[in-house]
Structures are given as structure tokens and as C-alpha cells.
Design an enzyme around this catalytic site. Structure first.
Site, PDB file in Angstrom:
ATOM      1  CE  LYS A 204      30.080  39.356  30.229  1.00  0.00           C
ATOM      2  NZ  LYS A 204      29.650  40.165  31.345  1.00  0.00           N
ATOM      3  CD  GLU A 210      45.988  37.908  31.675  1.00  0.00           C
ATOM      4  OE1 GLU A 210      45.270  38.306  30.732  1.00  0.00           O
ATOM      5  OE2 GLU A 210      46.002  38.461  32.781  1.00  0.00           O
ATOM      6  N   GLY A 265      31.301  38.584  35.067  1.00  0.00           N
ATOM      7  CA  GLY A 265      32.295  37.509  35.157  1.00  0.00           C
ATOM      8  C   GLY A 265      32.325  36.852  36.529  1.00  0.00           C
ATOM      9  NE  ARG A 266      32.523  41.872  40.434  1.00  0.00           N
ATOM     10  CZ  ARG A 266      32.643  42.667  39.379  1.00  0.00           C
ATOM     11  NH1 ARG A 266      33.342  42.261  38.334  1.00  0.00           N
ATOM     12  NH2 ARG A 266      32.077  43.860  39.349  1.00  0.00           N
ATOM     13  CD  GLU A 351      36.662  41.986  38.993  1.00  0.00           C
ATOM     14  OE1 GLU A 351      36.947  40.845  39.385  1.00  0.00           O
ATOM     15  OE2 GLU A 351      36.567  42.274  37.793  1.00  0.00           O
ATOM     16  CG  HIS A 382      49.191  25.873  63.503  1.00  0.00           C
ATOM     17  ND1 HIS A 382      49.629  25.328  64.689  1.00  0.00           N
ATOM     18  CD2 HIS A 382      47.951  25.374  63.279  1.00  0.00           C
ATOM     19  CE1 HIS A 382      48.703  24.499  65.149  1.00  0.00           C
ATOM     20  NE2 HIS A 382      47.676  24.512  64.317  1.00  0.00           N
ATOM     21  CE  LYS A 511      40.338  41.404  31.474  1.00  0.00           C
ATOM     22  NZ  LYS A 511      39.155  40.734  30.948  1.00  0.00           N
TER      23      LYS A 511
END
Ligand code: G6Q
Length: 549
Positions: A204, A210, A265-266, A351, A382, A511
Site C-alpha cells: 500500500k 521487507e 491493509g488488512r 491488529e 493430535h 517499522k
């Protein structure tokens, strides 16, 4: 909280004390359970029967939500009001999937023409990849697409692309690289042919460390292999809101797909951030995904409180968080294709609602976001389900199960999947009393000594609530519905707690501080970071012992 809301809160507290003494086994058998606790929407069933609630609980929770003006806040979102108050932004991901001819306004401007124009650009681009009119630099057809992005620019597209694997267009493989750990990109590129690989750089802001580092590494890999900088134009496209940064990275603007600051963003997989999804499943399946989400937007926008699925789910979350002290909720898709759903929901909820102050900056005064975690069933059975059954903490569970699998691959294993899913929910709710365990052991002819010693270990407390999301098949439309339900469920929680669900100052500070520390780690500068960071940096740079530095 206003006086009325306070009163209802007190009533809910008192009500919780009453409910705590009721046995979930009895509650489940009540006649009104189907009417009060199951919600059906066009083939999608949301079953809340196994919750620690009565009809009175829902009445009180809905009353509380009226006092917290949840529907007014919902209407403000749909009207494009800047409900993300700390960033002064509208929250309009619902416009991205608006299938009606209603306008959707931000700052008085109808955003639908721009939304549709971007979708059209995406569709045309994806068609050229599929029909081979878009070719790589050496004129090879594209057969692998790598989405490079992180957080909201990764989790949604990755979850949806994996969820819809049976709908993938043949001949194209999808990959997702998010982590700046060089191994992530390296491991993906190892199997790929640069001549037929397309990179989608999804960010965005186009400023995330990263993503940019991985994008640069991918570009180096490509240019070294193909021998020309010009190859980038055929192998890189960008998705962003920041045109100038895209350009300075070296991607032409005609290869950039855009979206807007009113898309968090999410909440962005429905925008051009979903380009990788569209490449994987094709434009019409992507349309079906949007359609499914739109149906749930309409439901959330118009259904009365008694029938409103996201409202009641969000209220239940607040019920467990505020009145039962539940600090986590587990997400258990009994659907291998939904295996990334828990990670997606984790970001969506934690978030959005991992906040401590109300809109006016005062403390919330209660717990907020639960820890959301989980894994696909039956695998979790399990492993960590043991804790769900007999641990000392109550963790409400969400189960997801399809009526039938997609395609022709079933040989009876799907019935096993269903049986296991329902069995887990049943055992969590009903438990196993000491008397039942003792009887079973007697029937198995265990001796008194063994019974005395072992029976307590086999008791299951029960009283552990769960929701079942049951759907026909995991189609794009179903996925769209499920995700939109969860977006709105999170919205309801946030409205109840009166927080800003759409900012993320914690993420942003992380960030910023990483960018501050980087020059010290690379040796270009010294002394950034606190005393502990500096000692750790010395250790990590030189292998010097932590204590001797
Ligand atoms: C999402 C968050 C966060 C964000 C990533 C990537 O709501 O803000 O997860 O999506 O940090 O940001 P960019 O898309 O700007 O690279």
C-alpha cells in the site's frame, strides 16, 4: 460508557453469574435453541447452540449494542464517514465489492467509477497473462506468479489463493513471499524459471522495508538471469497507493494497479491487492468472491439485530471477553484449503482491535481483542486440542466445515472430517463427568484401584463453547461471505469497545524503529537503539559474547 450502557453492563454481569451455574448439556437440549441460536443465510449455517447463552443473553447483548450505537457506526462506515478517526480516513472496503448501482461516497465523491475502472484493468491484465498475449522478456508464457508483500498485502491474498486452489486456472502457479529472511525468497525462486515468472510487488505504502528489500532481490535475480534491465518491464507489476515510490523503484505507472487510503491493509484483498488471487482463479471467480462479500455487506447493513450474523457473533465475542474473562479464541477450519484462515483472522482481529483506548483517548476499561489462533482440523486434534478439552483455560472455538468437498476426490474421508469436527464440538460442550468415566471403566472391567487412580485424569470439564460455520462447498462466493462476516464481526467488537479498529500505530512504530536500528546493524552508523539492543547488535555483528560487550 453512558449510564444506560453501564446499567446493561451490570445486568449482563449478574446474568453471567446465573448462566455460569447452568449446564451446557441442558442448554443444548432446550426447545428454543434452534430458533434463538442458529442463523441461516442462503445455504450458510452459523450455529451458536453450543454457547453459554440463553435467549435472555442475546436480548441483553443486543440492548447493550443499541446503547453503544453499533448500527449507527455501521451506517457511518457505509456512508463513507471518516470513522478511522486517528487517521481521519473513511473505511470503505465495502465499496470494493459493491455489486449494486448505489453510489459509495468518500468526501462527497462517488468512488465506484474508480473502483470499477481498477477492476477492469485487473481483468484485462489477467486475461493477457492467461491467454499468453502477455509474454516474458524472452517471449515465454508466464507460468509462475510471485506476490511479494507482507501483512495485509500478503495474508489475505495468500489465504484466499490457497483456499480456492480447486478453482485455479491451469498452467499458472502462485507463490507468496513475505518474510525479509532471505530464505523465503530464495526457497521460492529455487524452483522458478525467470523467463516465465511474473512478480507482483504489493505494498500500500510502497515503503515497507521487507517488501522493498525482497522486491530488489527479485529484480537482481531476474536481471542477472535475463541480462537486461529492460526485462523488468515484462516481469514486474506493482500494486500500491503510492505512484511516485512505484516509479522510483523502476516500475512504469502503466504496470501499476492502484487503490486508495480508505482501504485498510488488512481489508484490502478485495482491491487490486487481490491481483494475485485474480491471476490464480481468473476474473469471473474473483467476481464471485466479491459477490459473496457483497451479500454479507447487504446482510450486515440491513438485517435486524435478531437475525444479523456479524452482529451476534461480535456480541458473543464481547460476552466472552468482557464477562467470562476469555483471553483467546481458537479458529479450527475442518477444511484443508482454509489452513491459512487462522493466520488471516489473527491479523484481522488482533491488529484491528488490539487497542487500549477509546476514540476519545480514554482507557477502554475492559479487555479488547482476544488472541486468535488455530490450525486446520483434524491435525490440531493430535496436538493442542488436549488443552482445549482439559486445560484450565476456557477457549471459545470456531469450527468451519463444508457439506461436501469440491471435485471428485472423496472416498469417504470427508465424512470422517465431518464426524471429527462435530465430535470435537460435542466433547468440548458436554465433557465427561466422573460418574460417566467411572461407569465406562467399570464396563471395561477395570479394577477399583485403577478407577480411583485414573478416572480423575479422564474427566473432561465440558462447558466449552463453540460456533459451527457450515457451508455447502468452499467456493469463491462462500469464501467471500465467510471473510466479510468476519470483517463485520470485528467491526462490531470494535464498536462495542468504542475503539478505532482501523488504525495500527503499534505496527507502524515497529517499522520505524527497525529502520532506525538498521544502520547500526549494517555498520553505517553506530549507537542507535537502547542499551540492550546495542549489546545484542554487538553480539549479532561480531559474535561477541552478550555479557562481555
Ligand atoms: C494492515 C497493516 C499491515 C500492512 C503491512 C504492509 O492493515 O497496516 O499489516 O498491511 O505492514 O504494508 P504495506 O502494504 O504498506 O507494505
Amino acid at each position: 460508557m453512558g449510564r444506560d450502557a453501564m446499567k446493561t453492563h451490570d445486568q449482563l454481569s449478574a446474568h453471567q453469574h446465573e448462566i455460569a451455574n447452568l449446564d451446557l448439556r441442558d442448554l443444548i437440549e432446550r426447545d428454543d435453541r434452534a430458533a434463538t441460536c442458529t442463523f441461516e443465510h442462503d445455504g450458510l449455517l452459523v450455529d451458536l447452540s453450543r454457547h453459554l447463552v440463553t435467549a435472555d443473553t442475546f436480548d441483553l447483548l443486543r440492548k447493550w449494542s443499541r446503547e453503544r450505537d453499533v448500527f449507527a457506526r455501521r451506517d457511518a462506515m457505509f456512508a463513507g464517514d471518516p470513522i478511522n478517526t486517528t487517521e481521519c480516513r473513511s473505511v470503505m472496503h465495502v465499496a470494493l465489492r459493491n455489486q449494486s448501482d448505489r453510489s459509495m461516497r468518500v468526501d462527497g465523491q462517488d468512488v465506484m467509477p474508480a473502483v470499477r475502472a481498477q477492476l477492469d484493468r485487473m481483468r484485462s491484465f489477467v486475461s493477457t497473462i492467461h491467454d499468453g498475449t502477455w509474454l516474458g522478456w524472452t517471449d515465454k508464457k508466464i507460468n509462475a506468479v510471485v506476490n511479494i508483500g507482507i501483512g495485509g498485502s500478503d495474508l489475505g491474498p495468500m489465504m484466499a489463493t490457497e483456499a480456492l486452489r480447486p478453482f485455479h486456472v491451469r498452467g499458472i502457479r502462485s507463490y507468496f513471499v513475505s518474510n525479509v529472511d532471505p530464505s523465503h525468497l530464495h526457497d521460492v525462486l529455487e524452483d522458478l524459471d525467470p523467463e516465465s515468472t511474473l512478480f507482483i510487488i504489493a505494498s500500500k505504502t510502497f515503503g515497507t522495508q521487507e517488501t522493498l528489500a525482497n522486491a530488489k532481490a527479485a529484480r537482481r535475480w531476474l536481471v542477472e538471469a535475463l541480462g537486461s534491465d529492460q526485462a523488468v518491464a515484462r516481469h514486474f507489476v506493482a500494486v500500491s497507493t503510492n505512484a511516485s515510490r512505484v516509479e522510483s523503484f523502476g516500475i512504469d505507472l502503466d504496470k501499476m494497479f492502484t487503490f486508495w487510503d480508505w482501504v485498510g491493509g488488512r481489508y484490502s484483498m478485495w482491491s487490486s491487492i487481490g491481483l494475485s488471487i485474480m491471476v490464480a482463479i481468473g476474473p469471473s471467480a474473483f467476481d464471485a468472491l466479491l459477490q459473496g462479500a457483497f451479500e454479507m455487506d447487504e446482510h450486515f447493513r440491513t438485517a435486524p439485530a435478531e437475525e444479523n450474523i456479524p452482529l451476534n457473533l461480535g456480541l458473543l465475542d464481547c460476552w466472552y471477553r468482557d464477562f467470562w474473562g476469555c483471553a483467546s479464541r481458537v479458529s479450527l477450519p475442518y477444511d484443508q484449503h482454509l489452513r491459512h484462515l487462522p493466520a488471516y483472522l489473527q491479523q484481522l482481529e488482533m491488529e484491528s482491535n488490539g487497542k487500549q483506548v477509546q476514540l476519545d483517548g480514554s482507557p477502554v476499561g475492559s479487555g479488547t481483542a482476544m488472541v486468535v489462533w488455530g490450525a486446520a482440523g483434524t491435525n490440531g486434534q493430535h496436538s493442542f486440542h488436549q488443552m482445549l478439552h482439559q486445560g484450565t483455560t476456557v477457549v471459545p472455538a470456531d469450527f468451519f466445515i463444508a457439506r461436501r468437498p469440491i471435485g471428485d476426490i472423496d472416498d469417504g474421508r470427508h465424512a470422517m472430517l465431518v464426524a471429527n469436527c462435530l465430535a470435537q464440538a460435542e466433547v468440548l460442550a458436554r465433557g465427561r463427568t466422573l460418574a460417566e468415566v467411572t461407569n465406562d471403566m467399570r464396563a471395561a472391567e477395570d479394577g477399583d484401584e485403577d478407577i480411583k487412580r485414573l478416572a480423575p485424569h479422564r474427566v473432561m470439564p465440558g462447558q466449552r463453547p463453540s460456533t459451527i460455520f457450515a457451508y455447502d462447498q468452499l467456493t469463491p462466493q462462500t469464501l467471500g461471505r465467510l471473510i466479510a462476516i468476519h470483517e463485520h464481526r470485528v467491526f462490531v467488537q470494535g464498536a462495542m469497545w468504542n475503539i478505532d479498529s482501523f488504525d495500527q500505530w503499534g505496527v507502524e512504530l515497529g517499522k520505524k524503529v527497525a529502520n532506525t536500528l538498521l544502520p547500526t546493524i549494517t555498520g553505517e552508523q553506530s549507537g542507535t537503539g537502547d542499551a540492550t539492543s546495542q549489546r545484542l547488535i554487538a553480539f549479532l555483528r561480531n559474535g561477541r559474547s552478550h555479557s562481555s560487550s
